[in-house]
Design an enzyme around this catalytic site. Structure first.
Site, short mmCIF file in Angstrom:
data_model
loop_
_atom_site.label_atom_id
_atom_site.label_comp_id
_atom_site.label_asym_id
_atom_site.label_seq_id
_atom_site.Cartn_x
_atom_site.Cartn_y
_atom_site.Cartn_z
CD GLU A 1 -2.90 -1.13 2.35
OE1 GLU A 1 -3.12 -0.02 2.89
OE2 GLU A 1 -3.45 -2.18 2.71
CD GLU B 1 -6.47 1.23 7.74
OE1 GLU B 1 -7.35 0.63 7.09
OE2 GLU B 1 -5.49 1.78 7.21
CG ASP C 1 -13.96 0.95 20.11
OD1 ASP C 1 -14.34 1.08 21.28
OD2 ASP C 1 -14.70 0.59 19.18
CB CYS D 1 -1.31 11.64 10.09
SG CYS D 1 -1.17 12.18 8.41
#
Length: 763
Positions: free
Chosen positions: A452, A463, A520, A731
């Site tokens: 990527e 992420e 989370d 960011c």
């Protein structure tokens, strides 16, 4: 001396012997020597023609005998009856509160020693008499009729004298308890003190002379206490500090000089005295306690916005610490009320960090707010933790540069902790690259997804954390058990995963903290308590498993026959993939019945087994991973409740506050049509869609510690109207929004973007 008044023949005999011994001693001391006898003999030859015959020394001996008898009687009276001054400091006086009572035999022997040696000490002259409530009210009643002089005199002498004030306004003694004073009880009636201060407040208009006298006396006493504070250790000498701090006039800044003197005196007290005061404040009323906290908080705030003298701030903060420790036991007010907004907004935390970490080595009296972390809110503590991480990262970075110079570019010399991972093998790639890295975990993290384009300026790592935790908490891994009732995860007793996986989760949480990433995760609060080395309690079971907690509490509360009603032993059962397994809570537990006598032990052991022993292996690995990254003094600044907030961020998503504090760029303003349409669409979203939008724009669906108002979201014009989707630089919390021609088009494009916000090929 009439020995029969002692009602004891043995005592009479002992004193008689003592007196005869004393008489013999006196005669021995008074008997002339041979040389003296020769010189005193008139028939002895002498060369002095003026020599006259001397009178025998019987008169002098009688005087010595009488003087000895007087000293003996005085010493004996001191030892048995005292002088009547309850604050006498004479070590041989029965009135001295620090001297233990002695029986007549011992008193006679001691009196003989004192009389013989001539070392009798004088008793302390009594000071002003303590002031009682009836006398105080009577004085004010006369003052109301115009006779203020007695009130001025008595109030002035009592409130300027430490001993008199210490013994004034005492609580009513309890039946059968001669003195309520102890390290746990102040013997001060707070309600009475409130009435006293209220009455004195009224004199400011009715009898100003009394008010002026009171103010002067308190200021004088507060200043004088600075001198004697270091020597105060007995509870009876601490009551005045307890009473003086109740003065509501300290809310008036004009009385802050007296308050400051009082707090400086309190700070000088020995630590044992601080503990006693803290114990006393646990018996306070909630309203009075809250008022007292407010008085000192106000002082700190005013000082920060005016003089900023570090000694004054130190005295107030250290005094407030006594109240904080009391509140930890009594729970009068939420711990958040000890946060000080002025401290958190005005203090230079970098300087405070330096004083905290460096100066104590040179000077133990150095003050830093970090030494009293309860005054700092979680956001300030997070900044301190970030400063600490930057210092550690910088140290590791510099060491890496040095290694790079001398090790010819070794891979280990990289100034960053670089992870190269594949999305389809995320856990194994991460585990392989993290375990065993040691001090390198302190380096700034950079993540690269293989194949990527994303360059990690902060967004890629956000992420990475989200995806990794999503997989680790997947039920397929069976590392954790989900509690549907309160939506939390607990360690699976029967997990087949190795401890390395649990250590990895601990490492991930630590890395997220050090790199400022909000996660989370949904652990019960007891996990954060255990990470901070706080032993779990029954309340923790009640919080994470209410049904189990209620059952254990019912067992404790049951007053009937526990053994035959509950039919329990010190053995528990649990399910392991459909098979029932058993665990003894103590040796031979299956054969020990739970009874009324041992039910508390049973509950304590059950709590320990459920929250500690049953998951010992898994949690120990998790703990080790977390502390390998985060362990240290900076982490200890946090309460366990704040640690959850640090890791997970704030659960409150206030998008109204976010809209109010969002910045705009490249031609957009808050009044632009497309911006108005944007917020109109956002406010209509479901909670889940709002979380997706937050994740899309920032890389996290959680709010920072201080809420969305502190997020720093920026929305820029992403070109003219087109079919392009909105994009984001996660960011930098920066969203690019094309100038869509209609609200409907904006809504469709925005929802499409946030529903597919994973990866870095979307733009």
């Amino acid at each position: 001396i009439n020995a029969e008044t002692w009602g004891n023949k043995q005592s009479s005999f002992c004193v008689l012997v003592s007196l005869r011994c004393a008489k013999k001693s006196l005669l021995a001391m008074a008997e002339p020597s041979n040389d003296q006898m020769k010189s005193d003999n008139p028939s002895s030859p002498t060369n002095d023609p003026m020599q006259v015959e001397t009178v025998p020394a019987q008169t002098d001996m009688e005087k010595q005998r009488l003087e000895f008898q007087r000293r003996f009687q005085q010493a004996f009276a001191q030892l048995t009856q005292g002088c009547g001054n309850s604050r006498c400091t004479n070590p041989n006086c029965a009135s001295n509160p620090d001297r233990a009572a002695v029986d007549p035999n011992m008193a006679a022997a001691t009196a003989l020693q004192l009389a013989t040696s001539g070392s009798l000490a004088e008793c302390t002259p009594p000071g002003p008499a303590p002031l009682t409530v009836p006398e105080f009210l009577s004085l004010l009643s006369h003052a109301d009729q115009g006779d203020t002089l007695p009130a001025v005199h008595r109030i002035g002498e009592v409130f300027s004298n430490a001993d008199a004030l210490n013994d004034s306004f005492l609580a009513t003694m309890r039946a059968g308890q001669p003195n309520c004073l102890s390290e746990q009880e102040s013997c001060v009636n707070i309600e009475v003190m409130s009435m006293i201060y209220a009455k004195l407040q009224d004199t400011r208009t009715k009898a100003p002379a009394i008010a002026v006298t009171f103010d002067t006396a308190v200021s004088t006493l507060s200043s004088n206490l600075l001198v004697r504070a270091k020597t105060i250790t007995h509870p009876r000498d601490l009551r005045l500090f307890y009473m003086l701090l109740e003065n509501p006039l300290f809310l008036d800044p004009s009385f802050h000089p007296a308050l400051l003197s009082l707090m400086k005196a309190i700070v000088r007290l020995p630590s044992s005295a601080h503990d006693i005061l803290s114990n006393w404040y646990t018996k306070h009323t909630k309203a009075k306690f809250q008022q007292l906290v407010g008085v000192i908080q106000q002082f700190i705030t005013i000082q920060l916005y005016s003089t900023r003298l570090i000694d004054d701030l130190a005295a107030a903060t250290r005094t407030l610490n006594i109240l904080y420790q009391a509140n930890e036991k009594a729970r009068f007010i939420p711990f958040t009320e000890f946060y000080n907004d002025a401290v958190n907004s005005e203090i230079n935390l970098k300087d405070d960090y330096k004083r905290w970490k460096v100066m104590p080595v040179l000077d133990r009296n150095t003050f830093a707010f970090c030494l009293y972390p309860w005054i700092l809110d979680p956001a300030s503590k997070a900044k301190v933790l970030q400063i600490d991480s930057i210092v550690q990262m910088r140290n590791e970075f510099q060491e890496a540069i040095v290694r790079n110079l001398f090790m010819m570019g070794s891979a280990s010399a990289s100034p960053y902790l670089i992870l190269k991972v594949r999305r389809d093998n995320l856990i194994q790639d991460t585990l392989t690259q993290l375990v065993g890295r040691g001090a390198e975990l302190k380096k700034p993290l950079k993540v690269h997804f293989i194949g990527e384009e994303g360059v990690d300026e902060g967004g890629v790592q956000k992420e990475f954390f989200q995806l990794l935790l999503k997989q680790l908490f997947d039920p397929a891994y069976a590392m954790f058990i989900a509690d549907e009732e309160n939506r939390t995860f607990w360690f699976n007793v029967n997990s087949f995963e190795t401890n390395l996986q649990f250590e990895l989760i601990g490492l991930i949480l630590g890395l997220a903290i050090y790199n400022g990433v909000i996660l989370d995760v949904h652990f019960p609060m007891v996990v954060y308590k255990k990470l901070m080395d706080i032993p779990p309690t029954l309340q923790d079971i009640k919080d994470m498993n209410p049904a189990l907690g209620r059952g254990l509490q019912q067992l404790l509360d049951f007053e009937g026959d526990v053994e035959n009603t509950f039919l329990r032993t010190f053995q528990v059962s649990y399910d392991s993939f459909g098979e029932v397994k058993y665990a003894d809570l103590k040796e031979n537990g299956q054969n020990i019945a739970v009874t009324n006598e041992n039910k508390q032990e049973y509950v304590d052991l059950y709590v320990k087994w459920f929250l500690v022993d049953s998951v010992e292996s898994q949690f120990r690995a998790f703990y080790r991973g977390f502390h390998n990254v985060c362990g240290g003094d900076a982490l200890k600044l946090f309460r366990h409740e704040e640690l959850e907030l640090l890791i997970c961020g704030s659960p409150e998503l206030d998008f109204v506050a976010l809209e109010k504090h969002t910045l705009y760029d490249d031609g957009y303003t808050a009044e632009s049509t497309v911006i108005k349409n944007f917020w109109s669409v956002v406010h209509e979203m479901s909670q889940e869609q709002k979380k997706r939008l937050l994740f899309f724009a920032t890389g996290s669906d959680r709010a920072p510690i201080k809420g969305l108002a502190s997020l720093g979201l920026v929305i820029s014009r992403g070109g003219p109207d087109s079919d392009r989707l909105p994009s984001a630089h996660t960011c930098f919390n920066h969203m690019l929004l094309p100038e869509y021609s209609s609200r409907e088009k904006l809504k469709e494009r925005l929802l499409t973007a946030i529903e597919n916000a994973e990866g870095f090929g979307l733009m």
